[in-house]
Write a protein that holds these residues in place. Structure first.
Motif, PDB file in Angstrom:
ATOM      1  N   ALA A  45       0.831  -1.211   0.000  1.00 27.44           N
ATOM      2  CA  ALA A  45       0.000   0.000   0.000  1.00 27.44           C
ATOM      3  C   ALA A  45       0.863   1.257   0.000  1.00 27.44           C
ATOM      4  O   ALA A  45       0.584   2.217  -0.733  1.00 27.44           O
ATOM      5  CB  ALA A  45      -0.937  -0.004   1.207  1.00 27.44           C
ATOM      6  N   ILE A  46       1.933   1.261   0.803  1.00 28.28           N
ATOM      7  CA  ILE A  46       2.830   2.419   0.850  1.00 28.28           C
ATOM      8  C   ILE A  46       3.522   2.602  -0.498  1.00 28.28           C
ATOM      9  O   ILE A  46       3.596   3.713  -1.025  1.00 28.28           O
ATOM     10  CB  ILE A  46       3.869   2.260   1.987  1.00 28.28           C
ATOM     11  N   THR A  47       4.009   1.494  -1.076  1.00 23.37           N
ATOM     12  CA  THR A  47       4.682   1.555  -2.371  1.00 23.37           C
ATOM     13  C   THR A  47       3.744   2.099  -3.447  1.00 23.37           C
ATOM     14  O   THR A  47       4.121   2.984  -4.228  1.00 23.37           O
ATOM     15  CB  THR A  47       5.197   0.164  -2.787  1.00 23.37           C
ATOM     16  N   LEU A  48       2.519   1.592  -3.487  1.00 23.58           N
ATOM     17  CA  LEU A  48       1.546   2.040  -4.484  1.00 23.58           C
ATOM     18  C   LEU A  48       1.259   3.531  -4.349  1.00 23.58           C
ATOM     19  O   LEU A  48       1.274   4.270  -5.345  1.00 23.58           O
ATOM     20  CB  LEU A  48       0.253   1.231  -4.351  1.00 23.58           C
ATOM     21  N   GLN A  49       1.031   4.001  -3.130  1.00 19.92           N
ATOM     22  CA  GLN A  49       0.748   5.427  -2.927  1.00 19.92           C
ATOM     23  C   GLN A  49       1.956   6.291  -3.280  1.00 19.92           C
ATOM     24  O   GLN A  49       1.815   7.369  -3.846  1.00 19.92           O
ATOM     25  CB  GLN A  49       0.304   5.690  -1.479  1.00 19.92           C
ATOM     26  N   MET A  50       3.162   5.798  -2.963  1.00 24.32           N
ATOM     27  CA  MET A  50       4.366   6.563  -3.290  1.00 24.32           C
ATOM     28  C   MET A  50       4.542   6.680  -4.808  1.00 24.32           C
ATOM     29  O   MET A  50       4.843   7.757  -5.325  1.00 24.32           O
ATOM     30  CB  MET A  50       5.602   5.907  -2.680  1.00 24.32           C
ATOM     31  N   VAL A  51       4.322   5.586  -5.519  1.00 27.49           N
ATOM     32  CA  VAL A  51       4.433   5.608  -6.984  1.00 27.49           C
ATOM     33  C   VAL A  51       3.394   6.559  -7.581  1.00 27.49           C
ATOM     34  O   VAL A  51       3.704   7.355  -8.472  1.00 27.49           O
ATOM     35  CB  VAL A  51       4.300   4.180  -7.576  1.00 27.49           C
ATOM     36  N   GLN A  52       2.160   6.507  -7.085  1.00 30.93           N
ATOM     37  CA  GLN A  52       1.125   7.411  -7.583  1.00 30.93           C
ATOM     38  C   GLN A  52       1.492   8.863  -7.302  1.00 30.93           C
ATOM     39  O   GLN A  52       1.295   9.732  -8.149  1.00 30.93           O
ATOM     40  CB  GLN A  52      -0.232   7.055  -6.974  1.00 30.93           C
ATOM     41  N   TYR A  53       2.038   9.140  -6.111  1.00 31.09           N
ATOM     42  CA  TYR A  53       2.462  10.498  -5.768  1.00 31.09           C
ATOM     43  C   TYR A  53       3.557  10.978  -6.723  1.00 31.09           C
ATOM     44  O   TYR A  53       3.488  12.070  -7.269  1.00 31.09           O
ATOM     45  CB  TYR A  53       2.971  10.547  -4.315  1.00 31.09           C
ATOM     46  N   LYS A  54       4.580  10.132  -6.929  1.00 29.89           N
ATOM     47  CA  LYS A  54       5.701  10.506  -7.813  1.00 29.89           C
ATOM     48  C   LYS A  54       5.211  10.712  -9.253  1.00 29.89           C
ATOM     49  O   LYS A  54       5.680  11.610  -9.950  1.00 29.89           O
ATOM     50  CB  LYS A  54       6.801   9.441  -7.774  1.00 29.89           C
ATOM     51  N   ASN A  55       4.252   9.880  -9.701  1.00 30.52           N
ATOM     52  CA  ASN A  55       3.678  10.059 -11.042  1.00 30.52           C
ATOM     53  C   ASN A  55       2.956  11.393 -11.157  1.00 30.52           C
ATOM     54  O   ASN A  55       3.095  12.091 -12.168  1.00 30.52           O
ATOM     55  CB  ASN A  55       2.732   8.911 -11.391  1.00 30.52           C
ATOM     56  N   ARG A  56       2.154  11.743 -10.133  1.00 33.17           N
ATOM     57  CA  ARG A  56       1.458  13.039 -10.147  1.00 33.17           C
ATOM     58  C   ARG A  56       2.459  14.193 -10.217  1.00 33.17           C
ATOM     59  O   ARG A  56       2.271  15.148 -10.967  1.00 33.17           O
ATOM     60  CB  ARG A  56       0.574  13.204  -8.906  1.00 33.17           C
ATOM     61  N   GLN A  57       3.555  14.087  -9.455  1.00 36.38           N
ATOM     62  CA  GLN A  57       4.570  15.134  -9.457  1.00 36.38           C
ATOM     63  C   GLN A  57       5.245  15.235 -10.830  1.00 36.38           C
ATOM     64  O   GLN A  57       5.520  16.336 -11.309  1.00 36.38           O
ATOM     65  CB  GLN A  57       5.616  14.880  -8.361  1.00 36.38           C
ATOM     66  N   ALA A  58       5.507  14.096 -11.462  1.00 36.78           N
ATOM     67  CA  ALA A  58       6.142  14.091 -12.780  1.00 36.78           C
ATOM     68  C   ALA A  58       5.225  14.728 -13.824  1.00 36.78           C
ATOM     69  O   ALA A  58       5.683  15.511 -14.669  1.00 36.78           O
ATOM     70  CB  ALA A  58       6.508  12.667 -13.191  1.00 36.78           C
ATOM     71  N   ILE A  59       3.933  14.414 -13.753  1.00 37.20           N
ATOM     72  CA  ILE A  59       2.973  15.007 -14.692  1.00 37.20           C
ATOM     73  C   ILE A  59       2.909  16.515 -14.502  1.00 37.20           C
ATOM     74  O   ILE A  59       2.920  17.276 -15.481  1.00 37.20           O
ATOM     75  CB  ILE A  59       1.577  14.355 -14.523  1.00 37.20           C
ATOM     76  N   LEU A  60       2.875  16.964 -13.251  1.00 39.44           N
ATOM     77  CA  LEU A  60       2.857  18.406 -12.978  1.00 39.44           C
ATOM     78  C   LEU A  60       4.122  19.082 -13.498  1.00 39.44           C
ATOM     79  O   LEU A  60       4.060  20.186 -14.045  1.00 39.44           O
ATOM     80  CB  LEU A  60       2.703  18.667 -11.481  1.00 39.44           C
TER      81      LEU A  60
END
Length: 150
Positions: free
Chosen positions: A108-123
């Protein structure tokens, strides 16, 4: 994370290995959000939801592991009923955790971290494109104006 009122993705108990000489496993009440992981001593009152920041003294016991400061989540091993894993922070600090295998905290932590990093990359990509478009716009209008006068 506390002040922003992020919604909880997962809540429950995790055991964190202490930094001291004995390295004891201490239970922490954890709240996983879209921004990171909150570690709360089990006897500490829950953080307020979308209220002003709590007084500085009680909040000092709550540890925030923000995804912007997290590098990886490494699954170390599955032994007995526990999964042992390590959160590696950007500055190199390693924080060891364990939980019952069926709880799936590491995933769960890994999944949320990857989603966070993806959002930051898109921004970041959007921001770069906007800057490029903004810089290109004045040059483009001058070029069109010059060709019309010729």
């Amino acid at each position: 994370m506390l002040e922003s009122g992020c919604k909880a993705v997962k809540e429950g108990m995790l055991e964190k290995r202490s930094d001291g000489l004995l390295q004891l496993w201490k239970k922490k009440r954890c709240i996983l959000t879209e921004e990171g992981l909150l570690l709360i001593p089990p006897k500490h009152p829950p953080p307020p939801q979308q209220q002003p920041a709590p007084p500085a003294e009680p909040a000092a016991k709550i540890k925030e592991l923000h995804f912007s400061n997290m590098k990886t989540v490494d699954c170390v091993e599955r032994k007995g009923k526990y999964v042992y894993f390590t959160v590696v922070m950007a500055e190199g600090k390693e924080i060891d955790f364990r939980c019952a295998q069926e709880q799936g905290w590491n995933a769960a932590i890994t999944l949320q971290m990857v989603q966070y990093k993806n959002r930051q990359a898109i921004l970041a990509v959007r921001s770069t494109r906007q800057k490029q478009q903004h810089l290109a716009a004045p040059h483009g209008s001058r070029l069109r104006g010059a060709s019309n006068s010729a």
